[in-house]
Design an enzyme around this catalytic site. Structure first.
Site, PDB file in Angstrom:
ATOM      1  N   GLY A  27       0.726  -1.310  -0.013  1.00 47.80           N
ATOM      2  CA  GLY A  27      -0.015  -0.003  -0.067  1.00 47.80           C
ATOM      3  C   GLY A  27       0.873   1.363   0.186  1.00 47.80           C
ATOM      4  O   GLY A  27       1.697   1.571  -0.976  1.00 47.80           O
ATOM      5  N   ASP A  28       0.693   2.139   1.069  1.00 48.05           N
ATOM      6  CA  ASP A  28       1.584   3.226   1.153  1.00 48.05           C
ATOM      7  C   ASP A  28       2.511   3.264   2.241  1.00 48.05           C
ATOM      8  O   ASP A  28       2.806   4.350   2.954  1.00 48.05           O
ATOM      9  CB  ASP A  28       0.573   4.723   1.452  1.00 48.05           C
TER      10      ASP A  28
END
Length: 107
Positions: A18-19
């Site tokens: 993801g991030d």
């Protein structure tokens, strides 16, 4: 690429999902180096992105810890850094927190 340009040539940047990213910072000479690199990373993340005619504002939280005070194995170090990231998030946007150090807002 922003993160790669914000760290030293000897450092490693890896996306873990993801991030979320992990950075390995070997060969630190003093604790202040961690804070300087964290500030540089937070500043790089906060730079706006231009898409067509629009400029998109970004923000991020950076958490960190050091070996061996933050842990002596990868799992403990990641847990320590994760907890530090949540402390940074709790303090607002574009902040970093290094476990065992003070939290700062990049200038």
């Amino acid at each position: 690429m922003r993160l790669v340009y914000a760290v030293r040539k000897t450092d490693t940047v890896a996306r873990i999902g993801g991030d979320e990213f992990v950075l390995l910072l070997p060969d630190l000479n003093h604790p202040g180096e961690v804070e300087a690199i964290a500030a540089k990373i937070a500043s790089a993340i906060s730079m706006p992105v231009r898409i067509g005619n629009r400029e998109i504002a970004l923000s991020g939280s950076v958490g960190g810890c050091t070996y061996p005070s933050g842990g002596t194995d990868a799992e403990r170090l990641q847990h320590c850094a994760d907890a530090a990231m949540y402390r940074a998030k709790a303090q607002g946007r574009n902040r970093y927190f290094i476990s065992g150090h003070q939290s700062f807002r990049p200038g």
